[in-house]
Design a protein around this motif. Structure first.
Motif, mmCIF file in Angstrom:
data_model
loop_
_atom_site.group_PDB
_atom_site.id
_atom_site.type_symbol
_atom_site.label_atom_id
_atom_site.label_comp_id
_atom_site.label_asym_id
_atom_site.label_seq_id
_atom_site.Cartn_x
_atom_site.Cartn_y
_atom_site.Cartn_z
ATOM 1 N N GLY A 40 -36.783 -3.998 -8.130
ATOM 2 C CA GLY A 40 -37.607 -4.793 -9.055
ATOM 3 C C GLY A 40 -37.035 -6.175 -9.314
ATOM 4 O O GLY A 40 -37.769 -7.095 -9.672
ATOM 5 N N LYS A 41 -35.739 -6.314 -9.159
ATOM 6 C CA LYS A 41 -35.104 -7.630 -9.377
ATOM 7 C C LYS A 41 -35.089 -8.446 -8.082
ATOM 8 O O LYS A 41 -34.515 -9.539 -8.047
ATOM 9 N N GLY A 42 -35.597 -7.853 -7.010
ATOM 10 C CA GLY A 42 -35.700 -8.575 -5.740
ATOM 11 C C GLY A 42 -34.386 -8.677 -4.976
ATOM 12 O O GLY A 42 -34.277 -9.479 -4.053
ATOM 13 N N ARG A 43 -33.395 -7.884 -5.362
ATOM 14 C CA ARG A 43 -32.094 -8.019 -4.674
ATOM 15 C C ARG A 43 -32.013 -7.180 -3.410
ATOM 16 O O ARG A 43 -31.199 -7.441 -2.528
ATOM 17 N N VAL A 44 -32.808 -6.123 -3.347
ATOM 18 C CA VAL A 44 -32.847 -5.260 -2.148
ATOM 19 C C VAL A 44 -34.307 -4.934 -1.867
ATOM 20 O O VAL A 44 -35.119 -4.855 -2.799
ATOM 21 N N PRO A 45 -34.656 -4.751 -0.576
ATOM 22 C CA PRO A 45 -36.068 -4.551 -0.265
ATOM 23 C C PRO A 45 -36.627 -3.194 -0.705
ATOM 24 O O PRO A 45 -37.793 -3.078 -1.039
ATOM 25 N N ARG A 46 -35.784 -2.166 -0.672
ATOM 26 C CA ARG A 46 -36.285 -0.822 -1.049
ATOM 27 C C ARG A 46 -35.133 0.058 -1.496
ATOM 28 O O ARG A 46 -33.969 -0.303 -1.299
ATOM 29 N N MET A 47 -35.458 1.201 -2.060
ATOM 30 C CA MET A 47 -34.418 2.141 -2.471
ATOM 31 C C MET A 47 -33.688 2.640 -1.217
ATOM 32 O O MET A 47 -34.299 2.817 -0.161
ATOM 33 N N HIS A 48 -32.404 2.883 -1.362
ATOM 34 C CA HIS A 48 -31.614 3.347 -0.218
ATOM 35 C C HIS A 48 -32.132 4.706 0.269
ATOM 36 O O HIS A 48 -32.561 5.532 -0.543
ATOM 37 N N ARG A 49 -32.041 4.918 1.584
ATOM 38 C CA ARG A 49 -32.551 6.200 2.114
ATOM 39 C C ARG A 49 -31.820 7.392 1.483
ATOM 40 O O ARG A 49 -32.376 8.482 1.363
ATOM 41 N N PHE A 50 -30.578 7.211 1.073
ATOM 42 C CA PHE A 50 -29.854 8.324 0.425
ATOM 43 C C PHE A 50 -30.481 8.684 -0.916
ATOM 44 O O PHE A 50 -30.329 9.810 -1.396
ATOM 45 N N LEU A 51 -31.157 7.728 -1.539
ATOM 46 C CA LEU A 51 -31.893 8.037 -2.776
ATOM 47 C C LEU A 51 -33.271 8.572 -2.440
ATOM 48 O O LEU A 51 -33.719 9.571 -3.004
ATOM 49 N N ARG A 52 -33.938 7.919 -1.472
ATOM 50 C CA ARG A 52 -35.294 8.363 -1.105
ATOM 51 C C ARG A 52 -35.277 9.820 -0.660
ATOM 52 O O ARG A 52 -36.230 10.553 -0.868
ATOM 53 N N ARG A 53 -34.177 10.248 -0.030
ATOM 54 C CA ARG A 53 -34.132 11.601 0.567
ATOM 55 C C ARG A 53 -33.280 12.568 -0.247
ATOM 56 O O ARG A 53 -32.929 13.649 0.243
ATOM 57 N N GLY A 54 -32.873 12.179 -1.425
ATOM 58 C CA GLY A 54 -32.180 13.113 -2.326
ATOM 59 C C GLY A 54 -30.740 13.421 -1.956
ATOM 60 O O GLY A 54 -30.195 14.431 -2.397
ATOM 61 N N MET A 55 -30.097 12.576 -1.130
ATOM 62 C CA MET A 55 -28.673 12.824 -0.840
ATOM 63 C C MET A 55 -27.834 12.506 -2.072
ATOM 64 O O MET A 55 -26.914 13.229 -2.388
ATOM 65 N N PHE A 56 -28.107 11.397 -2.719
ATOM 66 C CA PHE A 56 -27.517 11.175 -4.041
ATOM 67 C C PHE A 56 -28.470 11.817 -5.023
ATOM 68 O O PHE A 56 -29.625 11.415 -5.142
ATOM 69 N N PHE A 57 -28.026 12.885 -5.644
ATOM 70 C CA PHE A 57 -28.964 13.779 -6.330
ATOM 71 C C PHE A 57 -28.578 14.091 -7.769
ATOM 72 O O PHE A 57 -29.358 14.646 -8.514
ATOM 73 N N SER A 58 -27.353 13.764 -8.157
ATOM 74 C CA SER A 58 -26.875 14.215 -9.465
ATOM 75 C C SER A 58 -26.157 13.059 -10.151
ATOM 76 O O SER A 58 -25.702 12.111 -9.488
ATOM 77 N N HIS A 59 -26.054 13.114 -11.460
ATOM 78 C CA HIS A 59 -25.409 12.000 -12.169
ATOM 79 C C HIS A 59 -24.844 12.453 -13.511
ATOM 80 O O HIS A 59 -25.136 13.550 -13.988
ATOM 81 N N ARG A 60 -24.049 11.582 -14.048
ATOM 82 C CA ARG A 60 -23.636 11.714 -15.457
ATOM 83 C C ARG A 60 -23.861 10.358 -16.113
ATOM 84 O O ARG A 60 -23.328 9.344 -15.644
ATOM 85 N N ASP A 61 -24.651 10.350 -17.153
ATOM 86 C CA ASP A 61 -24.874 9.144 -17.981
ATOM 87 C C ASP A 61 -25.398 7.933 -17.220
ATOM 88 O O ASP A 61 -25.267 6.813 -17.720
ATOM 89 N N LEU A 62 -25.998 8.136 -16.061
ATOM 90 C CA LEU A 62 -26.555 6.978 -15.341
ATOM 91 C C LEU A 62 -27.700 6.353 -16.147
ATOM 92 O O LEU A 62 -27.861 5.140 -16.184
#
Ligand code: TYM
Length: 405
Positions: A40-62
């Motif tokens: 949304g800030k125009g710094r990258v064209p799209r979400m990383h494939r690791f996010l699109r495909r659920g490889m990065f899947f878990s978080h704490r306080d993100l």
């Protein structure tokens, strides 16, 4: 399944793991928030494939971190590597490639810890005749640093450090963490006991310390009154270190710190070994891993000979039933490394149904070999241009905040 800082084995149920560790799955709304603050800030064209495909899947306080960053709080990224082998493997690339994307996407400083001390304490040796091999781990730091720099980080916003060199600046925070954590707690989390060398018991505080901006008075121009929030991208095996960190974090920051000093985390799943979609790729079995130093022939041989296939025994069965994509290593690896979503979908459909261009294992392996040969060759080309002098520049203590927003 076993998942801890020292062992990852068995078939991993990631939903159960998140429950057991007490982290959170990344929800759709959190994904939208992250997209707004990056794409949304125009710094990258799209979400990383690791996010699109659920490889990065878990978080704490993100979620909390993003809310505060949106409101103007300063943040930085922190990740690391334990230099235990001359070459890194494809699995190690996962957090670094993703961290590179995060650095671009959020436009923030990054610190990378090389735990040569850890690797000596856990894997080093002492011999009455020849002495110890502590300094071998320092030279592995230099080698691995070249692989990390080759991932494309921004020099002006990145500080890479060896614990053996840099520990002095972090020492006040290390001492504070030692004071706050009992031996029983560390033994409980990491499974040490009375026979463990005392360095092992002391080490978790050293991995914890970079979570606090005040460990970087020059690099982040921070002190104990700073409001910096820290986000740590890593595979979920590193989470135990940061559970410990988060429990005592409030003792290291001022009372108004946005997250009470706690680092936020974003966790990835494991890149599987060649032999099957269980455990994680590891350096100790060279035939289970593709190393960043492997030649095109090595890559071809390893995949052809060792990549576990979810294809069926006979042509007839394959055409009737299709492959089991869940257990097929070649397909699973493509999910990590093939950028084109449409091509990935086509391969999945063909292979999973036993029809079309990619109807069998040989075809899928062939495409994977092409993708990895290209990826590794490009990496090797970039790495070859990085001299020791260049590495030392990345490791020099200097401010990295001036060039970030
Ligand atoms: P190390 O060197 O074992 O691993 C480096 C990073 O790679 C991740 N990783 C993997 N990710 C996906 N698939 C795999 N098969 C795989 N194998 C390893 C690890 O989770 C890690 O993110 N003690 C740490 C070094 C460290 C660190 C940190 C790591 C120090 N501070 C902060 C992350 C964040 C270690 O030995 O990592």
């Amino acid at each position: 399944m076993v998942v801890n800082a020292f062992e990852v084995s068995g078939k991993i149920d990631y939903t159960k793991l998140v429950d057991k560790f007490g982290s959170n799955l990344i929800s759709d709304s959190l994904m939208d928030k992250l997209e707004a603050l990056t794409v949304g800030k125009g710094r990258v064209p799209r979400m990383h494939r690791f996010l699109r495909r659920g490889m990065f899947f878990s978080h704490r306080d993100l979620d909390t971190l993003l809310r505060q960053v949106e409101a103007g709080a300063p943040m930085y990224l922190y990740t690391g590597r334990g230099p235990s082998s001359q070459s890194m493997h494809l699995g190690h690339l996962i957090p670094f490639l993703f961290t590179k994307w995060l650095q671009d996407a959020l436009d923030v400083p990054l610190v990378i810890q090389m735990t040569d001390d850890e690797k000596f304490l856990f894997k080093g040796h002492y011999d009455d005749q020849t002495g110890d091999n502590l300094l071998d781990f320092q030279s592995l730091t230099m080698e691995n640093a070249r692989d990390i720099i080759a991932c494309g980080f921004d020099y002006n916003k990145t500080f890479l450090f060896s614990d053996l060199d840099y520990v002095g600046s972090m020492y006040p925070n290390i001492v504070r963490i030692w004071k706050a954590v009992t031996t029983n707690t560390v033994n409980g989390i990491f499974g040490f006991d009375g026979s463990s060398n005392i360095g092992k018991i002391a080490f978790p505080a050293i991995q914890a310390a970079p979570s606090f901006a005040s460990s970087f008075p020059v690099v982040l121009e921070a002190d104990r009154n700073s409001n910096h929030l820290c986000l740590i991208p890593c595979a979920i095996d590193q989470d135990p270190y940061f559970r410990m960190t988060r429990d005592v974090a409030h003792k290291l920051v001022h009372k108004q710190h946005g997250l009470g000093g706690k680092p936020a985390l974003i966790h990835s799943k494991f890149f599987p070994p060649l032999q099957g979609a269980e455990g994680k790729m590891s350096s100790s079995n060279t035939n289970s891993a593709i190393f960043l130093t492997d030649s095109p022939d090595d890559i071809e041989r390893k995949i052809k000979q060792h990549a576990f296939s979810g294809g069926r025994e006979t042509k007839k069965e394959q055409q009737e039933l299709g492959a089991d994509l869940e257990v097929d290593v070649s397909y699973q690896w493509m999910r990590f490394f093939l950028e084109d979503d449409d091509e990935l979908e086509k391969i999945g459909q063909d292979y999973g149904s036993g029809s079309g261009e990619y109807w069998n294992t040989g075809k899928v392996k062939g495409r994977l070999i092409e993708i990895l040969k290209e990826l590794v060759a490009e990496h090797q080309e970039r790495r070859a241009t990085i001299t020791d002098e260049e590495v030392r520049k990345w490791m020099a203590e200097r401010s990295i905040v001036k060039n970030s927003t």
